[in-house]
Structures are given as C-alpha cells and as structure tokens.
Design a protein around this motif. Structure first.
Motif, PDB file in Angstrom:
ATOM      1  N   SER A   1     -84.947  71.900  99.142  1.00 25.77           N
ATOM      2  CA  SER A   1     -85.745  71.981  97.909  1.00 25.77           C
ATOM      3  C   SER A   1     -84.979  71.406  96.723  1.00 25.77           C
ATOM      4  N   ILE A   2     -83.680  71.687  96.672  1.00 25.81           N
ATOM      5  CA  ILE A   2     -82.844  71.147  95.597  1.00 25.81           C
ATOM      6  C   ILE A   2     -82.803  69.625  95.680  1.00 25.81           C
ATOM      7  N   ALA A   3     -82.644  69.095  96.901  1.00 27.70           N
ATOM      8  CA  ALA A   3     -82.602  67.641  97.069  1.00 27.70           C
ATOM      9  C   ALA A   3     -83.919  66.998  96.638  1.00 27.70           C
ATOM     10  N   ALA A   4     -85.036  67.660  96.971  1.00 29.18           N
ATOM     11  CA  ALA A   4     -86.336  67.113  96.568  1.00 29.18           C
ATOM     12  C   ALA A   4     -86.504  67.167  95.055  1.00 29.18           C
ATOM     13  N   LEU A   5     -86.092  68.280  94.440  1.00 30.15           N
ATOM     14  CA  LEU A   5     -86.210  68.420  92.989  1.00 30.15           C
ATOM     15  C   LEU A   5     -85.340  67.404  92.263  1.00 30.15           C
ATOM     16  N   SER A   6     -84.191  67.063  92.850  1.00 28.63           N
ATOM     17  CA  SER A   6     -83.272  66.131  92.183  1.00 28.63           C
ATOM     18  C   SER A   6     -83.875  64.740  92.037  1.00 28.63           C
ATOM     19  N   ARG A   7     -84.860  64.412  92.871  1.00 29.49           N
ATOM     20  CA  ARG A   7     -85.464  63.081  92.809  1.00 29.49           C
ATOM     21  C   ARG A   7     -86.501  62.971  91.694  1.00 29.49           C
ATOM     22  N   MET A   8     -86.798  64.082  91.035  1.00 30.26           N
ATOM     23  CA  MET A   8     -87.804  64.050  89.986  1.00 30.26           C
ATOM     24  C   MET A   8     -87.402  63.114  88.856  1.00 30.26           C
ATOM     25  N   THR A   9     -86.126  63.123  88.478  1.00 30.90           N
ATOM     26  CA  THR A   9     -85.686  62.246  87.388  1.00 30.90           C
ATOM     27  C   THR A   9     -85.744  60.780  87.799  1.00 30.90           C
TER      28      THR A   9
ATOM     29  N   THR B   1     -83.509  58.282  85.501  1.00 28.08           N
ATOM     30  CA  THR B   1     -82.220  57.893  86.079  1.00 28.08           C
ATOM     31  C   THR B   1     -82.440  56.776  87.094  1.00 28.08           C
ATOM     32  N   ARG B   2     -81.337  56.094  87.451  1.00 29.06           N
ATOM     33  CA  ARG B   2     -81.414  55.047  88.462  1.00 29.06           C
ATOM     34  C   ARG B   2     -81.727  55.667  89.824  1.00 29.06           C
ATOM     35  N   GLU B   3     -82.355  54.890  90.665  1.00 28.46           N
ATOM     36  CA  GLU B   3     -82.726  55.350  92.000  1.00 28.46           C
ATOM     37  C   GLU B   3     -81.484  55.779  92.788  1.00 28.46           C
ATOM     38  N   GLY B   4     -81.514  57.009  93.303  1.00 31.12           N
ATOM     39  CA  GLY B   4     -80.425  57.514  94.138  1.00 31.12           C
ATOM     40  C   GLY B   4     -79.196  57.972  93.391  1.00 31.12           C
ATOM     41  N   HIS B   5     -79.264  58.053  92.054  1.00 29.82           N
ATOM     42  CA  HIS B   5     -78.075  58.429  91.279  1.00 29.82           C
ATOM     43  C   HIS B   5     -77.566  59.808  91.677  1.00 29.82           C
ATOM     44  N   SER B   6     -78.441  60.796  91.711  1.00 29.46           N
ATOM     45  CA  SER B   6     -78.000  62.163  92.015  1.00 29.46           C
ATOM     46  C   SER B   6     -77.412  62.263  93.411  1.00 29.46           C
ATOM     47  N   GLU B   7     -78.036  61.574  94.388  1.00 29.93           N
ATOM     48  CA  GLU B   7     -77.513  61.618  95.750  1.00 29.93           C
ATOM     49  C   GLU B   7     -76.134  60.976  95.840  1.00 29.93           C
ATOM     50  N   ARG B   8     -75.946  59.868  95.122  1.00 25.35           N
ATOM     51  CA  ARG B   8     -74.625  59.210  95.154  1.00 25.35           C
ATOM     52  C   ARG B   8     -73.568  60.095  94.506  1.00 25.35           C
TER      53      ARG B   8
ATOM     54  N   ALA C   1     -75.120  71.489  91.989  1.00 22.76           N
ATOM     55  CA  ALA C   1     -74.966  71.074  90.593  1.00 22.76           C
ATOM     56  C   ALA C   1     -75.036  69.556  90.464  1.00 22.76           C
ATOM     57  N   ALA C   2     -74.416  68.845  91.407  1.00 25.68           N
ATOM     58  CA  ALA C   2     -74.433  67.380  91.341  1.00 25.68           C
ATOM     59  C   ALA C   2     -75.841  66.827  91.525  1.00 25.68           C
ATOM     60  N   LEU C   3     -76.607  67.435  92.417  1.00 25.77           N
ATOM     61  CA  LEU C   3     -77.970  66.966  92.639  1.00 25.77           C
ATOM     62  C   LEU C   3     -78.872  67.216  91.427  1.00 25.77           C
ATOM     63  N   LEU C   4     -78.585  68.272  90.659  1.00 28.65           N
ATOM     64  CA  LEU C   4     -79.475  68.662  89.558  1.00 28.65           C
ATOM     65  C   LEU C   4     -78.856  68.457  88.173  1.00 28.65           C
ATOM     66  N   HIS C   5     -77.717  67.756  88.090  1.00 31.90           N
ATOM     67  CA  HIS C   5     -77.008  67.692  86.812  1.00 31.90           C
ATOM     68  C   HIS C   5     -77.778  66.927  85.739  1.00 31.90           C
TER      69      HIS C   5
ATOM     70  N   ILE D   1     -81.197  67.008  85.488  1.00 35.00           N
ATOM     71  CA  ILE D   1     -82.550  67.535  85.390  1.00 35.00           C
ATOM     72  C   ILE D   1     -82.936  67.826  83.939  1.00 35.00           C
ATOM     73  N   GLY D   2     -81.938  68.030  83.082  1.00 32.52           N
ATOM     74  CA  GLY D   2     -82.220  68.277  81.667  1.00 32.52           C
ATOM     75  C   GLY D   2     -82.803  67.076  80.940  1.00 32.52           C
ATOM     76  N   GLN D   3     -82.702  65.886  81.533  1.00 25.35           N
ATOM     77  CA  GLN D   3     -83.260  64.693  80.888  1.00 25.35           C
ATOM     78  C   GLN D   3     -84.786  64.720  80.815  1.00 25.35           C
ATOM     79  N   VAL D   4     -85.430  65.559  81.604  1.00 23.45           N
ATOM     80  CA  VAL D   4     -86.895  65.620  81.554  1.00 23.45           C
ATOM     81  C   VAL D   4     -87.381  66.160  80.210  1.00 23.45           C
ATOM     82  N   ALA D   5     -86.477  66.796  79.449  1.00 16.60           N
ATOM     83  CA  ALA D   5     -86.866  67.302  78.126  1.00 16.60           C
ATOM     84  C   ALA D   5     -86.762  66.232  77.044  1.00 16.60           C
ATOM     85  N   LEU D   6     -86.234  65.040  77.385  1.00 20.27           N
ATOM     86  CA  LEU D   6     -86.098  63.973  76.395  1.00 20.27           C
ATOM     87  C   LEU D   6     -87.454  63.319  76.100  1.00 20.27           C
ATOM     88  N   ARG D   7     -87.633  62.910  74.864  1.00 19.51           N
ATOM     89  CA  ARG D   7     -88.866  62.211  74.504  1.00 19.51           C
ATOM     90  C   ARG D   7     -88.863  60.809  75.089  1.00 19.51           C
TER      91      ARG D   7
END
Length: 446
Positions: free
Chosen positions: A274-282, A288-295, A320-324, A326-332
């Motif tokens: 679930s964490i891995a799936a959520l990390s792809r939201m950005t 973010t660039r494609e695959g950034h959180s996974e890398r 933490a690395a996968l979701l670090h 996730i706070g960018q979704v609050a950016l305008r």
C-alpha cells in the motif's frame, strides 16, 4: 521487524545495488563445523547398537514433528532460529529420557541424523514451493546449536557420579521441577550460542552496529525461541505420563502461534504494498519524476545496509523514502522536475512537515513520519545544537539529493561533486562515504 526488509520496486529501478552479505569466512566456518558434526554422527550411528522399538517409535514421532516444523517455517524471517516447531521437536528429542517409564537408549548421533534428514527434506520442499535458495549457513547454525544440546545432555558426563545429564534426570532421585530447570539451563546456554553465531554472521561493523544487530535479533527471535524451549521441556517430560501423545499435544500451540505470526507478516507485506502504491501518487500527478521515490528507497536500502542499520530501521527507512515527497501534493504549483534539493530550507521543511502529517494519519507510521519530518534538517544542526537527528533521516537526505541531482540517471560524478560541496554542513560525511562506496561498486560492476 523483524524480518528482512525489501524494496522490490526500488531494486528494479536501480539495478546493481547488491545487498550487504554476511561475512564469507563466517559462513564457511559454520557450514564446515556442521558438516563435521553430521559425519561424526553417521560414524557413531554405524558403530552403535541396534535400537529398540520404543526408541524407533520416539525417533519416528519426533521426526514427523520436525518435518512439519520445516514446512511451517516463519516466512520472511531472516534468523536461523525462526523454525519454532522444528526447533522444539529437535530439542524435545534431545531432552527425552523416558517413555512410559522406560529409559530411552538412543544418543546424540540419532538426534543429529533425524534433524539433518528433516532439514534436507524441508529445504527441498522450500525450494520447490518458492524457488528460492535455502540459506545453508542458517541451517548450519541450527544444526550446530541443537546438536550441542543433544551432546551436552545425552553424552557428556556432567551429572553426579560421572553420569550424563539424561541418566541423572531419569534415575528417580530428582523431582520433576529440578529436571525441568536442568533442561532449561541447557537450552538457555544453546540459545546464547545461537545468538552469538548469528551475530558472527552479520556484516562487519563497529561496536555500535553489532549492538544494534544484537538488539534486533533479541527483539525478533527471542520470544519465539523461548516459546520453543518451553514446549521442548514440556514434551520431554510429558513422554513419561502421556507417551507419544505428548508430542502433538504440546507442540500444537506452536503451530497455532506460527499461523498467527504468518498472518501478521502478511498484513505487514500488504502495508508495504500500500505504501509503494501511495508513493506513486506524486509521479502520476506530475509532482516528481517517474520512479523517483522507488529509486530513493532502493538507494536508502543499500546505503542503510552498508551502514549496518537493523532490519527494523531499514523497514522504517524504506517507508519514509517511498513517501518523503507526499507533502508536495499540498503545493499549488509543482516544483520543476520535482527536485526539492534546490528549494529554500523553509520550503523543504514545510513540504516535509506536510508529508509527515499525512503519514501520521496511518496507524503505526510514527517512525517513518519522524524520518520524513527530520530529513531536510542540515547535518550541522546535529553538531552545533545537539538536536537529535536519526541516521535514517540523514541517509534519506543524502539519497534524495543524489537522485534529484541526477546521480541515478548517469550523472553520478556531478551529483557527488554537488553533495561534497555541502559535506559536514548539509550532509553527513559518514552517509556520503557509504553512498560513494556503493555507487562505485555499481560503476565497477557495470
């Protein structure tokens, strides 16, 4: 955590980042000692007397319990003693002295041979079921430890009058609780040896790393090991009153415990997915660039292992690395390229705090949320102000910067040069050294 953490998506995104392996000489040592133990056991058995019907019945019953234990191992656990049912059955066979009031005449050699046969069949079944290669050194550790129990209890004249402990326990001069304490003492000594051998197999590190590994082993394996020891003592004592019925009766709770632990492990794997799936939201939203959180997660995993983080710390660091980001979704408006490394410190902290607040809404995610909120903090704060800053947060900061600067996309040297400009101020020198080492290893392998 116990189990060994993994970052499958990250490993695929960042090939060549091999995990830190146990020390080869330690693996070779325990495997050679185990092989010698087996050879000696077979030689002694060939020279020994023919076993009677009660001995064969006991050996056969315990052998079936060992086989069941090998098949019901705790998946995902990376400790040689995480075979509670098989370990309890083997220890019970080593400690058994009487059956229906009759003294059992088999020795340590028979215990070793039964254990080896169960292990070989269990390893073959595991390889057939999962396709994975069994960890030979972990089987060797179990064989050595439980063989030592059999030798000490059944062969070494440590009892009064130069008798063996099993002879002293079955002569009728000791009450049951005294015999139970004697058995527990032998098993506790074997448990200490098991943890010592497991620590020896860990990658080389300083005193702090060894202490962390020891704590992790105790936290993950000791409760299960103590349960197996207690069951082994009860089974060995119960043979006198309940005959062979004591074996399934007193080992069944370990089976139920194993199922409960497996269910918990499956829930943990579902949480990781679930964490891995959520990390792809950005990524999907264009933040973010494609695959950034996974890398970043894959890089954090291998750097964390190089710095001897425990399994529990690695699991928290992975989340933490996968979701670090996730706070960018609050950016305008999205950050160009999604790279936070070039933002002002206050903006980095705001994004991290927003992400930590989101992550903390999920149960049992406090530690990953803390890593996320801490990771923008400059390393100098740790030295100048003495503020606590976890190693996981320092690793995440360096690995995130490395990927943001293009280090995982072919610009390794340029990314490291940029990071070195902030060495000791923004970035932890120890983490940067570990990053340099693992990326050099990948470059040489390519």
């Amino acid at each position: 955590m116990s189990g060994e953490s993994s970052v499958p998506t990250g490993q695929a995104a960042t090939p060549g980042l091999a995990r830190v392996q146990p020390r080869p000489w330690a693996q070779t040592l325990v495997v050679v000692l185990a092989a010698l133990t087996v050879i000696v056991a077979f030689v002694l058995r060939l020279r020994g007397e023919r076993l009677g019907t009660p001995e064969l019945m006991v050996l056969g019953c315990f052998f079936l319990a060992m086989l069941a234990g090998e098949a019901l191992r705790l998946d995902g656990q990376d400790h040689p003693m995480m075979f509670p049912l098989s370990g309890a059955a083997t220890a019970g066979l080593a400690l058994a002295g009487e059956l229906d009031g009759r003294t059992l005449g088999y020795g340590a050699a028979e215990v070793v041979i039964a254990q080896v046969a169960a292990m070989l069949l269990g390893a073959a079944w595991l390889q057939h079921r999962t396709g994975g290669r069994p960890r030979v050194h972990h089987y060797a550790v179990r064989l050595l430890v439980l063989s030592l129990v059999a030798v000490v209890y059944r062969e070494v004249p440590l009892g009064p009058g130069g008798r063996t402990l099993v002879a002293a326990a079955t002569d009728g001069t000791h009450v049951r609780w005294q015999v139970a304490l004697l058995m527990l003492a032998v098993l506790l000594a074997a448990t200490v040896l098991a943890f010592a051998l497991q620590l020896l197999l860990r990658p080389r590190g300083g005193h702090r790393a060894r202490w962390h590994f020891f704590q992790e082993d105790v936290r993950s394996a000791l409760p299960v090991t103590l349960a197996a020891m207690s069951a082994a003592v009860v089974v060995a004592l119960g043979l006198r009153a309940l005959s062979l019925f004591a074996v399934p009766l007193f080992l069944t709770p370990l089976v139920l415990m194993g199922f409960a632990i497996q269910r918990q492990r499956r829930a943990g794997r579902a949480r990781q997915q679930s964490i891995a799936a959520l990390s792809r939201m950005t990524d999907l939203a264009g933040y973010t660039r494609e695959g950034h959180s996974e890398r970043v997660a894959a890089l954090c995993d291998v750097v964390g292992r190089a710095m001897h983080l425990t399994d529990r710390e690695l699991v928290d660091l992975e989340a933490a690395a996968l979701l670090h980001d996730i706070g960018q979704v609050a950016l305008r408006d999205p950050i160009p390229g999604g790279a936070t490394v070039g933002l002002a410190p206050v903006d980095q902290e705001r994004i991290a705090d927003d992400g930590a607040a989101i992550v903390r809404r999920t149960e049992a995610m406090d530690r990953p949320a803390t890593i996320i909120s801490e990771h923008p903090t400059p390393f100098r704060i740790l030295r100048e102000e003495g503020r606590p800053l976890s190693r996981a947060a320092r690793i995440l900061k360096v690995c995130n910067a490395f990927d943001d600067l293009g280090g995982t996309r072919g610009d390794r040297d340029a990314a490291l040069e940029r990071i070195l400009l902030g060495l000791g101020y923004e970035y932890d020198p120890e983490v940067v050294d570990a990053l340099t080492e693992v990326t050099e290893r990948v470059t040489r392998a390519a």
